[in-house]
Motif scaffolding. Sequence first.
Motif, PDB file in Angstrom:
ATOM      1  N   LEU A  16      -0.310  -6.342   7.191  1.00 31.26           N
ATOM      2  CA  LEU A  16      -0.917  -5.303   6.987  1.00 31.26           C
ATOM      3  C   LEU A  16      -1.209  -4.575   8.042  1.00 31.26           C
ATOM      4  O   LEU A  16      -1.810  -4.643   8.574  1.00 31.26           O
ATOM      5  CB  LEU A  16      -2.417  -5.550   5.737  1.00 31.26           C
ATOM      6  CG  LEU A  16      -2.855  -4.626   4.875  1.00 31.26           C
ATOM      7  CD1 LEU A  16      -1.236  -4.461   4.370  1.00 31.26           C
ATOM      8  CD2 LEU A  16      -3.303  -5.465   4.191  1.00 31.26           C
TER       9      LEU A  16
ATOM     10  N   ASP B 254      -3.231  -1.620   7.839  1.00 31.21           N
ATOM     11  CA  ASP B 254      -4.077  -1.129   6.971  1.00 31.21           C
ATOM     12  C   ASP B 254      -5.431  -2.055   6.382  1.00 31.21           C
ATOM     13  O   ASP B 254      -4.629  -2.995   6.692  1.00 31.21           O
ATOM     14  CB  ASP B 254      -4.256  -0.225   5.622  1.00 31.21           C
ATOM     15  CG  ASP B 254      -3.258   1.180   5.597  1.00 31.21           C
ATOM     16  OD1 ASP B 254      -3.504   1.257   7.073  1.00 31.21           O
ATOM     17  OD2 ASP B 254      -2.306   1.172   5.502  1.00 31.21           O
TER      18      ASP B 254
ATOM     19  N   VAL C 204       5.223  -4.869  -3.686  1.00 27.77           N
ATOM     20  CA  VAL C 204       5.527  -4.243  -2.172  1.00 27.77           C
ATOM     21  C   VAL C 204       6.061  -3.052  -2.883  1.00 27.77           C
ATOM     22  O   VAL C 204       7.461  -3.333  -3.733  1.00 27.77           O
ATOM     23  CB  VAL C 204       6.452  -5.214  -1.258  1.00 27.77           C
ATOM     24  CG1 VAL C 204       6.616  -4.242  -0.258  1.00 27.77           C
ATOM     25  CG2 VAL C 204       5.531  -6.145  -1.011  1.00 27.77           C
TER      26      VAL C 204
ATOM     27  N   GLY D 173       9.296  -0.139  -1.272  1.00 27.26           N
ATOM     28  CA  GLY D 173       9.641   0.523   0.058  1.00 27.26           C
ATOM     29  C   GLY D 173      11.389   1.363  -0.075  1.00 27.26           C
ATOM     30  O   GLY D 173      11.054   1.275  -2.023  1.00 27.26           O
TER      31      GLY D 173
ATOM     32  N   SER E 158      11.531  -2.361  -5.122  1.00 25.97           N
ATOM     33  CA  SER E 158       9.786  -2.785  -4.778  1.00 25.97           C
ATOM     34  C   SER E 158      10.859  -4.387  -5.039  1.00 25.97           C
ATOM     35  O   SER E 158      11.640  -5.362  -5.304  1.00 25.97           O
ATOM     36  CB  SER E 158       9.561  -3.110  -5.704  1.00 25.97           C
ATOM     37  OG  SER E 158      10.066  -2.953  -7.061  1.00 25.97           O
TER      38      SER E 158
ATOM     39  N   THR F  23       9.084  -0.275   6.926  1.00 25.29           N
ATOM     40  CA  THR F  23       7.516   0.671   7.135  1.00 25.29           C
ATOM     41  C   THR F  23       7.376   0.274   5.259  1.00 25.29           C
ATOM     42  O   THR F  23       8.200   1.040   4.777  1.00 25.29           O
ATOM     43  CB  THR F  23       6.980   1.790   7.381  1.00 25.29           C
ATOM     44  OG1 THR F  23       7.078   1.425   8.566  1.00 25.29           O
ATOM     45  CG2 THR F  23       5.186   1.057   6.565  1.00 25.29           C
ATOM     46  N   VAL F  24       6.908  -0.655   5.103  1.00 26.53           N
ATOM     47  CA  VAL F  24       6.328  -0.493   3.232  1.00 26.53           C
ATOM     48  C   VAL F  24       5.189  -0.380   2.798  1.00 26.53           C
ATOM     49  O   VAL F  24       4.567  -0.398   3.499  1.00 26.53           O
ATOM     50  CB  VAL F  24       6.720  -1.899   2.550  1.00 26.53           C
ATOM     51  CG1 VAL F  24       8.405  -1.920   3.163  1.00 26.53           C
ATOM     52  CG2 VAL F  24       6.521  -3.338   2.974  1.00 26.53           C
ATOM     53  N   GLU F  25       4.463  -0.123   1.763  1.00 27.49           N
ATOM     54  CA  GLU F  25       3.365  -0.072   1.029  1.00 27.49           C
ATOM     55  C   GLU F  25       2.873  -1.225   0.138  1.00 27.49           C
ATOM     56  O   GLU F  25       4.314  -1.525  -0.470  1.00 27.49           O
ATOM     57  CB  GLU F  25       4.154   1.238   0.383  1.00 27.49           C
ATOM     58  CG  GLU F  25       3.582   2.446   1.169  1.00 27.49           C
ATOM     59  CD  GLU F  25       3.338   3.757   0.404  1.00 27.49           C
ATOM     60  OE1 GLU F  25       3.855   3.850  -0.484  1.00 27.49           O
ATOM     61  OE2 GLU F  25       2.428   4.725   0.850  1.00 27.49           O
TER      62      GLU F  25
ATOM     63  N   LYS G 234      -5.233   1.068  -4.847  1.00 25.64           N
ATOM     64  CA  LYS G 234      -4.059   1.719  -3.330  1.00 25.64           C
ATOM     65  C   LYS G 234      -3.262   0.743  -3.067  1.00 25.64           C
ATOM     66  O   LYS G 234      -2.432  -0.201  -2.892  1.00 25.64           O
ATOM     67  CB  LYS G 234      -5.536   1.737  -2.120  1.00 25.64           C
ATOM     68  CG  LYS G 234      -7.148   2.419  -2.237  1.00 25.64           C
ATOM     69  CD  LYS G 234      -7.582   1.881  -1.322  1.00 25.64           C
ATOM     70  CE  LYS G 234      -9.373   2.696  -1.167  1.00 25.64           C
ATOM     71  NZ  LYS G 234      -9.685   1.930  -0.361  1.00 25.64           N
ATOM     72  N   LEU G 235      -1.972   2.233  -2.036  1.00 27.19           N
ATOM     73  CA  LEU G 235      -1.007   1.226  -1.564  1.00 27.19           C
ATOM     74  C   LEU G 235      -1.061   1.926  -0.131  1.00 27.19           C
ATOM     75  O   LEU G 235      -1.793   2.728   0.431  1.00 27.19           O
ATOM     76  CB  LEU G 235      -0.022   2.199  -2.130  1.00 27.19           C
ATOM     77  CG  LEU G 235       1.205   2.437  -3.375  1.00 27.19           C
ATOM     78  CD1 LEU G 235       1.724   3.607  -3.596  1.00 27.19           C
ATOM     79  CD2 LEU G 235       1.516   0.837  -3.157  1.00 27.19           C
ATOM     80  N   LEU G 236      -1.007   0.229   0.645  1.00 27.49           N
ATOM     81  CA  LEU G 236      -1.766  -0.102   2.025  1.00 27.49           C
ATOM     82  C   LEU G 236      -0.328  -0.212   2.769  1.00 27.49           C
ATOM     83  O   LEU G 236       0.564  -0.686   2.509  1.00 27.49           O
ATOM     84  CB  LEU G 236      -2.594  -0.708   1.915  1.00 27.49           C
ATOM     85  CG  LEU G 236      -3.980  -1.172   1.559  1.00 27.49           C
ATOM     86  CD1 LEU G 236      -4.734  -1.400   1.406  1.00 27.49           C
ATOM     87  CD2 LEU G 236      -4.543   0.659   1.596  1.00 27.49           C
ATOM     88  N   GLY G 237       0.097   0.752   4.183  1.00 34.49           N
ATOM     89  CA  GLY G 237       0.810  -0.274   4.378  1.00 34.49           C
ATOM     90  C   GLY G 237       0.862  -0.654   5.378  1.00 34.49           C
ATOM     91  O   GLY G 237      -0.136  -1.710   5.470  1.00 34.49           O
TER      92      GLY G 237
END
Length: 362
Positions: free
Chosen positions: A287, A289, A299, A301, A305, A335-337, A343-346
């Motif tokens: 992670l 963030d 997840v 991307g 997902s 890079t995915v979220e 929230k969507l975190l990187g």
Amino acid sequence: MQKTVLNDIHHRSGARLIDFGGWEMPLHYGSQIEEHHAVRRDAGMFDVSHMCAVDVEGADAAPFLRRLLANNIDKLQVAGKALYSAMLNEAGGVIDDLLVYYLDDGSYRLVINAATADKDLAWMNVHRQQWQMALSITPRREGAGALAMIAVQGPQARQKLWHAQPACRPACEPLKPFFAVQWGDQFIARTGYTGEDGYEVTLPAQQAGQLWEALAAAGARPCGLGARDTLRLEAGMNLYGQDMDESVSPLDAGLAWTVDLSAPRDFVGKAALLAKPQRYQFLGLVLRDRGVLRAHQQVVGKHGSGEITSGSFSPTMQQAIALARLPLATAIGDTVEVAIRDKLLGAAVVKPCFVRNGSILA
């Protein structure tokens, strides 16, 4: 709850005890983080006596395991060699992951998970009867033959064991990783579940307390399930019930290397695996963030997902990390979220091995 032979020692040591798969086990002895660092930097020890050693013996022991397990026991040619394998159902799902040790052509020792032991034994006995094979399947949990298991892990773990019982050193010092030796009443294996060097010692239950106290006197720090989980996650090691189960193919759980589809032998679940090829990659996430990664978080991307199977804060890396099943096109370096609350975190996609032998790899 069931209790290991070391349960009284855990209580006297002030451990916080929890229910783990029906067993009362130590979560920690005061500080999970300090126990984690002790294993990475020096040596820690774990009571893993809830694991079940099973002796498979007889004229048909090898043919039986050849058909039962996804990995090929023909790879075991030297006494003491260990093999990691999945045991599958007919649909190709994972009933359990286990270690099998080769003792001789008619004798093997399996180490199976605590929570699945009864199910595993029933499965093995059903197939022994169906296949009409001549062998015995003996769990070593109760009675005069009951065994306990203590894992001592870390860069100084081997020295701690040699200090605790110097006479074992000539027998176990030459062991290569994933080999074991019978030393008197003890079965000493250079294996573990932490990503560090060390031994797993299987011994008569009545001798376990003495070895535990000797290891403590030698400087091995008692560690609980909390540190065991963060250590295995950092090492990229699967946990049954989280990273795979009976609904998950080993090919989708990062265990393709434990499945031998190339040999002509048949095994339970092989037809299902051939009919249903791999659908997901099993990869690591770091992670980028602030936040905490947990199982079942989604997840997202560019290739679709996926889902986190295991996640936690890494004490070694000081970052949140996770193992995840992601679309096949996902690549290391992507890079995915991650969906955390609203929230969507990187997060960065990495090889699913974050820390080994004290070194950060991700």
